[in-house]
Design a protein around this motif. Sequence first.
Motif, PDB file in Angstrom:
ATOM      1  N   GLN A 193       0.810  -1.208   0.000  1.00 14.90           N
ATOM      2  CA  GLN A 193       0.000   0.000   0.000  1.00 14.90           C
ATOM      3  C   GLN A 193       0.851   1.269   0.000  1.00 14.90           C
ATOM      4  OE1 GLN A 193      -2.522  -1.200   3.390  1.00 14.90           O
ATOM      5  NE2 GLN A 193      -4.261  -1.167   1.967  1.00 14.90           N
ATOM      6  N   THR A 194       2.155   1.097  -0.099  1.00 16.21           N
ATOM      7  CA  THR A 194       3.047   2.242  -0.306  1.00 16.21           C
ATOM      8  C   THR A 194       2.712   2.850  -1.659  1.00 16.21           C
ATOM      9  OG1 THR A 194       4.839   1.387   1.053  1.00 16.21           O
ATOM     10  CG2 THR A 194       5.434   2.923  -0.711  1.00 16.21           C
ATOM     11  N   SER A 195       2.332   4.131  -1.653  1.00 14.35           N
ATOM     12  CA  SER A 195       1.851   4.748  -2.889  1.00 14.35           C
ATOM     13  C   SER A 195       1.599   6.221  -2.654  1.00 14.35           C
ATOM     14  CB  SER A 195       0.549   4.066  -3.328  1.00 14.35           C
ATOM     15  OG  SER A 195       0.103   4.553  -4.584  1.00 14.35           O
ATOM     16  N   MET A 196       1.250   6.917  -3.750  1.00 12.57           N
ATOM     17  CA  MET A 196       0.743   8.277  -3.666  1.00 12.57           C
ATOM     18  C   MET A 196      -0.782   8.197  -3.658  1.00 12.57           C
ATOM     19  SD  MET A 196       1.069  11.582  -3.671  1.00 12.57           S
ATOM     20  CE  MET A 196       2.636  12.157  -4.354  1.00 12.57           C
ATOM     21  N   TYR A 197      -1.403   8.844  -2.679  1.00 13.75           N
ATOM     22  CA  TYR A 197      -2.863   8.834  -2.567  1.00 13.75           C
ATOM     23  C   TYR A 197      -3.398  10.232  -2.897  1.00 13.75           C
ATOM     24  CZ  TYR A 197      -2.482   4.228  -0.605  1.00 13.75           C
ATOM     25  OH  TYR A 197      -2.232   2.887  -0.447  1.00 13.75           O
ATOM     26  N   LEU A 198      -4.345  10.250  -3.815  1.00 15.48           N
ATOM     27  CA  LEU A 198      -4.923  11.513  -4.279  1.00 15.48           C
ATOM     28  C   LEU A 198      -6.412  11.543  -3.977  1.00 15.48           C
ATOM     29  CD1 LEU A 198      -3.154  11.653  -7.734  1.00 15.48           C
ATOM     30  CD2 LEU A 198      -2.887  13.362  -5.957  1.00 15.48           C
ATOM     31  N   CYS A 199      -6.843  12.656  -3.429  1.00 14.31           N
ATOM     32  CA  CYS A 199      -8.256  12.892  -3.171  1.00 14.31           C
ATOM     33  C   CYS A 199      -8.771  13.885  -4.204  1.00 14.31           C
ATOM     34  CB  CYS A 199      -8.432  13.434  -1.756  1.00 14.31           C
ATOM     35  SG  CYS A 199     -10.110  13.933  -1.351  1.00 14.31           S
ATOM     36  N   ALA A 200     -10.031  13.754  -4.592  1.00 12.66           N
ATOM     37  CA  ALA A 200     -10.633  14.692  -5.538  1.00 12.66           C
ATOM     38  C   ALA A 200     -12.083  14.944  -5.154  1.00 12.66           C
ATOM     39  CB  ALA A 200     -10.552  14.150  -6.970  1.00 12.66           C
ATOM     40  N   SER A 201     -12.605  16.076  -5.614  1.00  7.84           N
ATOM     41  CA  SER A 201     -14.020  16.368  -5.395  1.00  7.84           C
ATOM     42  C   SER A 201     -14.637  16.891  -6.683  1.00  7.84           C
ATOM     43  CB  SER A 201     -14.202  17.383  -4.258  1.00  7.84           C
ATOM     44  OG  SER A 201     -13.803  18.683  -4.661  1.00  7.84           O
ATOM     45  N   ARG A 202     -15.960  16.793  -6.757  1.00  6.60           N
ATOM     46  CA  ARG A 202     -16.676  17.205  -7.958  1.00  6.60           C
ATOM     47  C   ARG A 202     -18.062  17.670  -7.575  1.00  6.60           C
ATOM     48  NH1 ARG A 202     -19.771  15.429 -12.883  1.00  6.60           N
ATOM     49  NH2 ARG A 202     -21.250  14.654 -11.362  1.00  6.60           N
ATOM     50  N   LEU A 203     -18.529  18.713  -8.271  1.00  7.98           N
ATOM     51  CA  LEU A 203     -19.887  19.181  -8.069  1.00  7.98           C
ATOM     52  C   LEU A 203     -20.844  18.238  -8.780  1.00  7.98           C
ATOM     53  CD1 LEU A 203     -21.627  21.553  -6.947  1.00  7.98           C
ATOM     54  CD2 LEU A 203     -21.410  22.591  -9.218  1.00  7.98           C
ATOM     55  N   ALA A 204     -21.820  17.699  -8.081  1.00  7.91           N
ATOM     56  CA  ALA A 204     -22.779  16.785  -8.684  1.00  7.91           C
ATOM     57  C   ALA A 204     -23.531  17.501  -9.807  1.00  7.91           C
ATOM     58  CB  ALA A 204     -23.758  16.274  -7.631  1.00  7.91           C
ATOM     59  N   GLY A 205     -23.660  16.822 -10.939  1.00  4.60           N
ATOM     60  CA  GLY A 205     -24.381  17.411 -12.052  1.00  4.60           C
ATOM     61  C   GLY A 205     -23.576  18.385 -12.890  1.00  4.60           C
ATOM     62  N   ASP A 206     -22.318  18.554 -12.558  1.00  4.43           N
ATOM     63  CA  ASP A 206     -21.457  19.452 -13.323  1.00  4.43           C
ATOM     64  C   ASP A 206     -21.315  18.934 -14.753  1.00  4.43           C
ATOM     65  OD1 ASP A 206     -17.873  20.125 -13.283  1.00  4.43           O
ATOM     66  OD2 ASP A 206     -19.527  21.215 -14.234  1.00  4.43           O
TER      67      ASP A 206
END
Lengths: 112, 114
Positions: free
Chosen positions: B85-98
């Motif tokens: 599980q050694t890795s780069m972890y990326l979080c993202a967000s998005r507006l629903a319906g965009d």
Amino acid sequence: QQQVKQSPQSLIVQKGGISIINCAYENTAFDYFPWYQQFPGKGPALLIAIRPDVSEKKEGRFTISFNKSAKQFSLHIMDSQPGDSATYFCAVANQAGTALIFGKGTTLSVSS
Amino acid sequence: DVKVTQSSRYLVKRTGEKVFLECVQDMDHENMFWYRQDPGLGLRLIYFSYDVKMKEKGDIPEGYSVSREKKERFSLILESASTNQTSMYLCASRLAGDKLNEQFFGPGTRLTVL
């Protein structure tokens, strides 16, 4: 099974040249095709995107070419600059879902 | 500007430890995502959340869980960390319906499991 295949894995281009990165997909349900750009130490950011009702979209030096029948799309960077050196990801999605499926990425180096 | 922040840029943990990776977005986005990025493998989706208390498995959920108790916060949990599980972890967000379906990414957390 890889749903989107991206090539090449890495690319070296002279300053002022044209960079071309290709992606191919299988599922005809996909209808949204973005490209993301990632600089070292940063998260990816949306660069340009296209929907299948057009065959080409241009924003400045960046152009997406889309071939629906071949299920392929590509990113062209005209007049490539050292500041364009980054990793580029293609992605696919469909209207029904919100999750993007990313290609494996292309590392672009533009030499001055 | 949308801002997605991740609690740590670098993290070193021991095998078997429970690890929490936190992500916060400030634009009231409904959808949030966790990816891991590995050289030559691109971004692979671990889990995503359409809204508070909702979660969906992505392509590689094994060994991970998530929590979304508040709209702005999405946590990734490694119940018992392993070296793979050694890795780069990326979080993202998005507006629903965009209509642009644009995801906004945080800077990433580079996790090393020893």
